[in-house]
Write a protein that holds these residues in place. Structure first.
Motif, PDB file in Angstrom:
ATOM      1  N   LEU A 197      48.336  -7.729  15.739  1.00  0.00           N
ATOM      2  CA  LEU A 197      49.424  -8.331  16.512  1.00  0.00           C
ATOM      3  C   LEU A 197      50.522  -8.861  15.597  1.00  0.00           C
ATOM      4  N   LYS A 198      50.121  -9.459  14.486  1.00  0.00           N
ATOM      5  CA  LYS A 198      51.097  -9.975  13.523  1.00  0.00           C
ATOM      6  C   LYS A 198      51.931  -8.841  12.939  1.00  0.00           C
ATOM      7  N   ASP A 199      51.267  -7.768  12.522  1.00  0.00           N
ATOM      8  CA  ASP A 199      51.977  -6.640  11.929  1.00  0.00           C
ATOM      9  C   ASP A 199      52.862  -5.934  12.949  1.00  0.00           C
ATOM     10  N   LEU A 200      52.379  -5.823  14.186  1.00  0.00           N
ATOM     11  CA  LEU A 200      53.177  -5.194  15.230  1.00  0.00           C
ATOM     12  C   LEU A 200      54.432  -6.009  15.508  1.00  0.00           C
ATOM     13  N   GLU A 201      54.281  -7.318  15.624  1.00  0.00           N
ATOM     14  CA  GLU A 201      55.447  -8.166  15.886  1.00  0.00           C
ATOM     15  C   GLU A 201      56.464  -8.061  14.752  1.00  0.00           C
ATOM     16  N   GLU A 202      56.001  -8.090  13.511  1.00  0.00           N
ATOM     17  CA  GLU A 202      56.916  -7.981  12.377  1.00  0.00           C
ATOM     18  C   GLU A 202      57.654  -6.647  12.392  1.00  0.00           C
ATOM     19  N   ALA A 203      56.931  -5.579  12.714  1.00  0.00           N
ATOM     20  CA  ALA A 203      57.559  -4.261  12.750  1.00  0.00           C
ATOM     21  C   ALA A 203      58.591  -4.163  13.867  1.00  0.00           C
ATOM     22  N   LEU A 204      58.277  -4.735  15.030  1.00  0.00           N
ATOM     23  CA  LEU A 204      59.226  -4.711  16.144  1.00  0.00           C
ATOM     24  C   LEU A 204      60.478  -5.515  15.823  1.00  0.00           C
ATOM     25  N   VAL A 205      60.295  -6.676  15.208  1.00  0.00           N
ATOM     26  CA  VAL A 205      61.435  -7.531  14.867  1.00  0.00           C
ATOM     27  C   VAL A 205      62.351  -6.835  13.863  1.00  0.00           C
ATOM     28  N   SER A 209      62.756  -3.646  13.382  1.00  0.00           N
ATOM     29  CA  SER A 209      63.296  -2.369  13.835  1.00  0.00           C
ATOM     30  C   SER A 209      64.722  -2.522  14.362  1.00  0.00           C
ATOM     31  N   SER A 210      65.601  -1.650  13.892  1.00  0.00           N
ATOM     32  CA  SER A 210      66.979  -1.619  14.387  1.00  0.00           C
ATOM     33  C   SER A 210      67.272  -0.308  15.112  1.00  0.00           C
ATOM     34  N   ALA A 211      66.220   0.426  15.453  1.00  0.00           N
ATOM     35  CA  ALA A 211      66.390   1.714  16.127  1.00  0.00           C
ATOM     36  C   ALA A 211      66.971   1.520  17.521  1.00  0.00           C
ATOM     37  N   ARG A 212      67.687   2.530  17.989  1.00  0.00           N
ATOM     38  CA  ARG A 212      68.260   2.466  19.336  1.00  0.00           C
ATOM     39  C   ARG A 212      67.168   2.401  20.395  1.00  0.00           C
ATOM     40  N   TRP A 213      66.071   3.096  20.159  1.00  0.00           N
ATOM     41  CA  TRP A 213      64.971   3.129  21.113  1.00  0.00           C
ATOM     42  C   TRP A 213      63.695   2.660  20.429  1.00  0.00           C
ATOM     43  N   LYS A 214      62.980   1.771  21.090  1.00  0.00           N
ATOM     44  CA  LYS A 214      61.682   1.305  20.604  1.00  0.00           C
ATOM     45  C   LYS A 214      60.611   1.777  21.587  1.00  0.00           C
ATOM     46  N   ILE A 215      59.682   2.570  21.068  1.00  0.00           N
ATOM     47  CA  ILE A 215      58.659   3.196  21.902  1.00  0.00           C
ATOM     48  C   ILE A 215      57.287   2.825  21.356  1.00  0.00           C
ATOM     49  N   VAL A 216      56.444   2.257  22.200  1.00  0.00           N
ATOM     50  CA  VAL A 216      55.080   1.911  21.799  1.00  0.00           C
ATOM     51  C   VAL A 216      54.121   2.899  22.447  1.00  0.00           C
ATOM     52  N   VAL A 217      53.150   3.362  21.663  1.00  0.00           N
ATOM     53  CA  VAL A 217      52.147   4.321  22.137  1.00  0.00           C
ATOM     54  C   VAL A 217      50.766   3.718  21.959  1.00  0.00           C
ATOM     55  N   LEU A 263      55.236  -9.605  23.667  1.00  0.00           N
ATOM     56  CA  LEU A 263      55.828  -9.057  22.447  1.00  0.00           C
ATOM     57  C   LEU A 263      56.859  -7.984  22.780  1.00  0.00           C
ATOM     58  N   PHE A 264      56.519  -7.132  23.728  1.00  0.00           N
ATOM     59  CA  PHE A 264      57.423  -6.048  24.099  1.00  0.00           C
ATOM     60  C   PHE A 264      58.721  -6.593  24.690  1.00  0.00           C
ATOM     61  N   GLU A 265      58.590  -7.540  25.599  1.00  0.00           N
ATOM     62  CA  GLU A 265      59.781  -8.071  26.267  1.00  0.00           C
ATOM     63  C   GLU A 265      60.647  -8.874  25.311  1.00  0.00           C
ATOM     64  N   ASN A 271      62.592  -6.192  23.014  1.00  0.00           N
ATOM     65  CA  ASN A 271      63.370  -5.124  23.651  1.00  0.00           C
ATOM     66  C   ASN A 271      62.732  -3.742  23.506  1.00  0.00           C
ATOM     67  N   VAL A 272      61.421  -3.680  23.710  1.00  0.00           N
ATOM     68  CA  VAL A 272      60.751  -2.386  23.741  1.00  0.00           C
ATOM     69  C   VAL A 272      61.193  -1.643  25.001  1.00  0.00           C
ATOM     70  N   ASP A 273      61.527  -0.380  24.840  1.00  0.00           N
ATOM     71  CA  ASP A 273      62.048   0.400  25.961  1.00  0.00           C
ATOM     72  C   ASP A 273      60.948   1.005  26.821  1.00  0.00           C
ATOM     73  N   MET A 274      59.854   1.435  26.178  1.00  0.00           N
ATOM     74  CA  MET A 274      58.808   2.106  26.954  1.00  0.00           C
ATOM     75  C   MET A 274      57.466   2.015  26.247  1.00  0.00           C
ATOM     76  N   TYR A 275      56.421   1.998  27.060  1.00  0.00           N
ATOM     77  CA  TYR A 275      55.049   2.046  26.570  1.00  0.00           C
ATOM     78  C   TYR A 275      54.401   3.293  27.144  1.00  0.00           C
ATOM     79  N   MET A 276      53.869   4.156  26.264  1.00  0.00           N
ATOM     80  CA  MET A 276      53.258   5.413  26.673  1.00  0.00           C
ATOM     81  C   MET A 276      51.759   5.355  26.419  1.00  0.00           C
ATOM     82  N   ASN A 277      50.974   5.819  27.382  1.00  0.00           N
ATOM     83  CA  ASN A 277      49.521   5.716  27.265  1.00  0.00           C
ATOM     84  C   ASN A 277      48.833   6.879  27.958  1.00  0.00           C
TER      85      ASN A 277
END
Length: 327
Positions: free
Chosen positions: A190-198, A200-208, A232-234, A237-243
């Motif tokens: 969770l710590k590493d995911l949050e750091e990576a999301l923060v 990220s400057s990509a136009r689209w953030k997609i979590v799988v 964390l997603f909200e 600004n995560v755009d989509m979660y795919m599963n």
């Protein structure tokens, strides 16, 4: 002169390579997008059954769609090999359920994959081993990692260890090497995911991930993921979660944010026939076999679901306007 150290046994090498990094920062990969910056990819989950349950038919349609889209890569949402993952590096099911099935030229692109709960029933360390890429160079599977692909960043996360039921059920074996102690593993992830999301400057953030967060399929919502991942997603600004996990195709919109919940877990066995009470954000649900295509540019993301015959059964577009800074 000191005598040379004896060579490491292959099992020891695997443990060093995969167990120790379980608490390390997420591995990062780069995927070069097309010259115009666009990305086209397919999403498939819950597939590996040696071609049975229409897996081969779905693979054929994926190949045809891959030709039309000039595919960049394939995303696999887990449960890659049934019923119990792979037994080891030489398990023939890897070739029987993957290499011999997805044979179209258009599918000879990288397959970025996560583990599902069925994969954890086998030798999870073997399935994430880079040695498998010597058998089929398309294969890339890790528990969690980040893929930078120009206009989009993909955050692949290991959802199985979040689910309490797998630790409370003593009737089945799960390969928890590299995961235990569980709470430390989840805290670091969770710590590493949050750091990576923060960062990220990509136009689209997609979590799988493998398990659905929101679903009206057989397994329903995952309360653990709603509690630990959605905030964390909200916040980032995560755009989509795919599963995958539920053997169906679903399009669900969040009622609290622009976040999309997209299920593509219909790669083989499907038609379970049980649908839970609908969420207010459900836009589409299909209980049969199929897959999803995604086309992304800087301003648009186009999605489509296809059935086992290759028919487009649902499609939509999300637009993200470019914000210009006023001097």
């Amino acid at each position: 002169m000191a005598s040379p150290s004896p060579p490491l046994h292959p099992a020891t090498i695997l443990c060093i390579y995969f167990v120790l990094p379980a608490f390390a920062e997420l591995q990062r990969l780069q995927h070069q997008p097309k010259h115009d910056g666009s990305l086209n990819f397919l999403v498939i989950g819950d597939w590996g059954r040696k071609g049975k349950y229409n897996q081969s038919l779905v693979a054929t349609q994926m190949g045809k769609m891959g030709d039309k889209l000039d595919l960049d890569f394939v995303v696999s949402t887990g449960d890659n090999f049934y019923n119990s993952g792979i037994k080891g590096l030489n398990d023939p099911i890897f070739i029987q359920s993957f290499s011999n099935i997805y044979t179209a030229k258009s599918l000879r692109k990288p397959w970025y994959s996560v583990l599902g709960n069925h994969d954890y029933r086998g030798n999870a360390l073997a399935q994430v081993s880079p040695i498998l890429r010597k058998i089929d160079r398309r294969w890339f599977c890790q528990r969690s990692f980040v893929l930078h692909a120009g206009v989009a960043d993909f955050f692949f996360i290991d959802t199985t260890p979040f689910m309490n039921k797998y630790f409370n059920n003593s009737n089945r074996h799960y390969d928890w090497r590299g995961v235990l102690p569980r709470q430390k593993y989840l805290k670091n992830l969770l710590k590493d995911l949050e750091e990576a999301l923060v960062k990220s400057s990509a136009r689209w953030k997609i979590v799988v991930g493998h398990h659905a967060i929101r679903s009206i399929g057989h397994h329903g919502d995952s309360v653990e993921l709603i509690k630990l991942l959605v905030p964390l997603f909200e916040a980032n600004n995560v755009d989509m979660y795919m599963n995958g996990h539920d053997h169906c195709l679903q399009h669900i919109s969040s009622i609290n944010s622009p976040l999309l919940y997209l299920t593509s877990g219909a790669g083989s066995k499907a038609w379970r026939g049980d649908v839970k009470e609908s969420h207010s954000g459900v836009k589409f649900f299909y209980d049969g076999q199929g897959f999803m295509s995604v086309q992304i540019t800087e301003t648009d993301a186009k999605f489509a679901f296809y059935n086992v015959s290759g028919d487009q059964i649902h499609h939509w577009t999300v637009t993200k306007p470019i914000m210009h800074t006023v001097a």
